[in-house]
Design a protein around this motif. Structure first.
Motif, mmCIF file in Angstrom:
data_model
loop_
_atom_site.group_PDB
_atom_site.id
_atom_site.type_symbol
_atom_site.label_atom_id
_atom_site.label_comp_id
_atom_site.label_asym_id
_atom_site.label_seq_id
_atom_site.Cartn_x
_atom_site.Cartn_y
_atom_site.Cartn_z
ATOM 1 N N ALA A 1 7.785 38.963 -43.563
ATOM 2 C CA ALA A 1 8.122 39.493 -44.450
ATOM 3 C C ALA A 1 8.264 39.224 -46.233
ATOM 4 C CB ALA A 1 9.280 40.418 -44.524
ATOM 5 N N ASN A 2 7.480 38.646 -47.129
ATOM 6 C CA ASN A 2 7.685 38.122 -48.082
ATOM 7 C C ASN A 2 7.310 38.632 -49.601
ATOM 8 O OD1 ASN A 2 7.901 36.291 -50.595
ATOM 9 N ND2 ASN A 2 6.620 34.869 -49.365
ATOM 10 N N PRO A 3 8.174 39.354 -50.122
ATOM 11 C CA PRO A 3 7.774 40.077 -51.881
ATOM 12 C C PRO A 3 7.283 39.300 -52.520
ATOM 13 C CG PRO A 3 10.433 40.016 -50.962
ATOM 14 C CD PRO A 3 9.825 39.026 -50.196
ATOM 15 N N ALA A 4 6.759 38.037 -52.155
ATOM 16 C CA ALA A 4 5.760 37.352 -53.485
ATOM 17 C C ALA A 4 4.665 38.477 -52.931
ATOM 18 C CB ALA A 4 5.979 35.651 -53.470
ATOM 19 N N VAL A 5 4.371 39.095 -51.934
ATOM 20 C CA VAL A 5 2.372 39.295 -51.528
ATOM 21 C C VAL A 5 2.463 40.404 -52.134
ATOM 22 C CG1 VAL A 5 2.744 38.435 -49.079
ATOM 23 C CG2 VAL A 5 3.349 41.323 -49.796
ATOM 24 N N VAL B 1 4.560 45.991 -58.634
ATOM 25 C CA VAL B 1 5.672 47.158 -57.586
ATOM 26 C C VAL B 1 6.822 46.724 -58.155
ATOM 27 C CG1 VAL B 1 5.775 47.301 -55.480
ATOM 28 C CG2 VAL B 1 3.665 47.361 -55.985
ATOM 29 N N ASN B 2 7.086 45.794 -58.429
ATOM 30 C CA ASN B 2 8.693 45.239 -58.493
ATOM 31 C C ASN B 2 8.943 45.476 -59.789
ATOM 32 O OD1 ASN B 2 6.968 43.453 -59.714
ATOM 33 N ND2 ASN B 2 7.334 41.204 -58.939
ATOM 34 N N GLN B 3 8.835 45.897 -60.751
ATOM 35 C CA GLN B 3 9.371 46.097 -61.778
ATOM 36 C C GLN B 3 9.337 48.063 -61.538
ATOM 37 O OE1 GLN B 3 7.111 45.520 -65.224
ATOM 38 N NE2 GLN B 3 6.407 43.618 -64.935
ATOM 39 N N MET B 4 8.598 48.129 -59.960
ATOM 40 C CA MET B 4 8.912 49.927 -60.251
ATOM 41 C C MET B 4 10.012 50.191 -59.473
ATOM 42 S SD MET B 4 5.552 51.362 -60.248
ATOM 43 C CE MET B 4 5.603 52.512 -59.876
ATOM 44 N N ALA B 5 10.857 48.637 -58.592
ATOM 45 C CA ALA B 5 11.196 49.541 -57.177
ATOM 46 C C ALA B 5 11.687 48.093 -57.391
ATOM 47 C CB ALA B 5 9.819 49.707 -55.914
ATOM 48 N N ALA B 6 13.011 48.337 -56.177
ATOM 49 C CA ALA B 6 13.622 46.953 -55.318
ATOM 50 C C ALA B 6 12.883 46.807 -53.829
ATOM 51 C CB ALA B 6 15.012 47.843 -54.963
ATOM 52 N N ILE B 7 12.699 45.751 -53.680
ATOM 53 C CA ILE B 7 11.403 44.895 -52.551
ATOM 54 C C ILE B 7 12.735 44.369 -51.838
ATOM 55 C CG2 ILE B 7 9.441 44.058 -51.944
ATOM 56 C CD1 ILE B 7 8.264 44.374 -54.724
ATOM 57 N N SER B 8 13.375 44.807 -50.399
ATOM 58 C CA SER B 8 13.854 43.261 -49.804
ATOM 59 C C SER B 8 12.940 43.681 -48.087
ATOM 60 C CB SER B 8 14.822 44.502 -49.556
ATOM 61 O OG SER B 8 15.317 45.548 -49.367
ATOM 62 N N VAL B 9 14.171 42.575 -47.937
ATOM 63 C CA VAL B 9 13.211 42.277 -46.792
ATOM 64 C C VAL B 9 14.436 42.579 -45.359
ATOM 65 C CG1 VAL B 9 12.640 40.310 -44.911
ATOM 66 C CG2 VAL B 9 12.523 39.799 -47.772
ATOM 67 N N SER B 10 14.263 43.828 -44.647
ATOM 68 C CA SER B 10 14.800 44.232 -43.892
ATOM 69 C C SER B 10 15.185 43.490 -42.408
ATOM 70 C CB SER B 10 14.845 45.451 -43.570
ATOM 71 O OG SER B 10 13.658 45.973 -42.781
ATOM 72 N N VAL C 1 11.544 55.316 -48.902
ATOM 73 C CA VAL C 1 11.198 54.473 -49.117
ATOM 74 C C VAL C 1 10.066 53.756 -48.262
ATOM 75 C CG1 VAL C 1 13.599 53.132 -48.920
ATOM 76 C CG2 VAL C 1 12.083 53.569 -46.866
ATOM 77 N N ILE C 2 9.359 52.421 -48.430
ATOM 78 C CA ILE C 2 7.974 52.180 -48.109
ATOM 79 C C ILE C 2 8.895 51.164 -47.554
ATOM 80 C CG2 ILE C 2 6.183 51.793 -48.337
ATOM 81 C CD1 ILE C 2 5.669 53.207 -51.110
ATOM 82 N N ARG C 3 7.718 51.374 -46.275
ATOM 83 C CA ARG C 3 8.347 49.718 -45.369
ATOM 84 C C ARG C 3 6.604 49.665 -44.408
ATOM 85 N NH1 ARG C 3 11.634 53.327 -43.817
ATOM 86 N NH2 ARG C 3 13.498 52.071 -43.166
ATOM 87 N N LEU C 4 6.915 47.933 -44.838
ATOM 88 C CA LEU C 4 5.601 47.364 -44.049
ATOM 89 C C LEU C 4 5.520 46.342 -42.948
ATOM 90 C CD1 LEU C 4 4.157 46.039 -48.464
ATOM 91 C CD2 LEU C 4 2.917 47.642 -46.658
ATOM 92 N N ALA C 5 5.049 46.401 -42.447
ATOM 93 C CA ALA C 5 5.491 45.663 -41.551
ATOM 94 C C ALA C 5 4.394 44.916 -40.982
ATOM 95 C CB ALA C 5 5.509 47.426 -40.034
ATOM 96 N N PHE C 6 5.069 43.764 -41.289
ATOM 97 C CA PHE C 6 3.484 42.916 -40.937
ATOM 98 C C PHE C 6 3.495 41.903 -39.649
ATOM 99 C CE2 PHE C 6 5.867 42.265 -45.372
ATOM 100 C CZ PHE C 6 4.902 41.740 -45.857
ATOM 101 N N PRO C 7 2.478 41.916 -39.191
ATOM 102 C CA PRO C 7 2.012 41.964 -37.265
ATOM 103 C C PRO C 7 1.823 40.419 -37.732
ATOM 104 C CG PRO C 7 -0.052 42.545 -38.834
ATOM 105 C CD PRO C 7 1.013 42.536 -40.608
#
Length: 184
Positions: free
Chosen positions: A31-35, A50-59, A96-102
């Motif tokens: 998981a990398n916020p830069a994507v 997106v990074n100006q509208m929300a907090a993006i973190s790696v959980s 929140v929105i979650r992105l799961a990287f396979p």
């Protein structure tokens, strides 16, 4: 002459920084916020990153959490991610929105390594092009008798040394990104 060398160095630095930015956006299974840097959301009629509208973190190692500051933009962000080319389906739980990287397949890793090598080679081509322009500038200065032949030779050597350093840095960046992709 110094301005020419400094200008070339500055342009080469920009080329290397552009390569680093490209590499940050490559999804390597972690998981990398830069994507999300290139994902734009149509927010009140204007494209907003997106990074100006929300907090993006790696959980977790492979899960990215996007928490919008304005809850009403949750659906818009989800839609923008689905429409983008990152290839991950977002999961929206209402907050929140979650992105799961396979995990990456071996074939996909090799594809990514090829594109990493191509980006690295493009960077080196850009650096060599900057070198050529700087060398041409020195030759023109010599022709106009603004510098001596010795100064021209000295300048060309400095420019070549700088070029070698930046090409070496690009190779190191390629090797590091390939290692990251292959060991995830």
């Amino acid at each position: 002459m110094k301005e020419t060398i400094n200008y070339a160095k500055e342009k080469m630095t920009k080329s290397l920084n552009a390569l680093d930015k490209e590499y940050a956006a490559i999804r390597a299974g972690r998981a990398n916020p830069a994507v999300l840097d290139k994902v734009m959301v149509d927010y009140y009629g204007s494209p907003t990153p997106v990074n100006q509208m929300a907090a993006i973190s790696v959980s977790e190692a492979r899960i990215l959490v996007i928490q919008p500051w304005d809850k009403s933009s949750l659906k818009l962000i989800e839609k923008a991610i689905q429409a983008s080319d990152i290839g991950i389906n977002p999961t929206n739980d209402g907050n929140v929105i979650r992105l799961a990287f396979p995990q990456l397949t071996e074939e996909r890793r090799k594809e990514l390594c090829k594109s990493v090598k191509k980006l690295g080679e493009d960077c080196k081509v850009a650096v060599r092009s900057i070198r050529r322009d700087a060398m041409d500038k020195l030759k023109a200065m010599k022709k106009k008798s603004e510098i001596t032949e010795d100064e021209q030779k000295e300048g060309e050597k400095k420019i070549q040394d700088i070029t070698d350093k930046f090409c070496d840095d690009a190779d190191k960046a390629v090797a590091a990104k390939e290692k990251e992709i292959m060991t995830v």
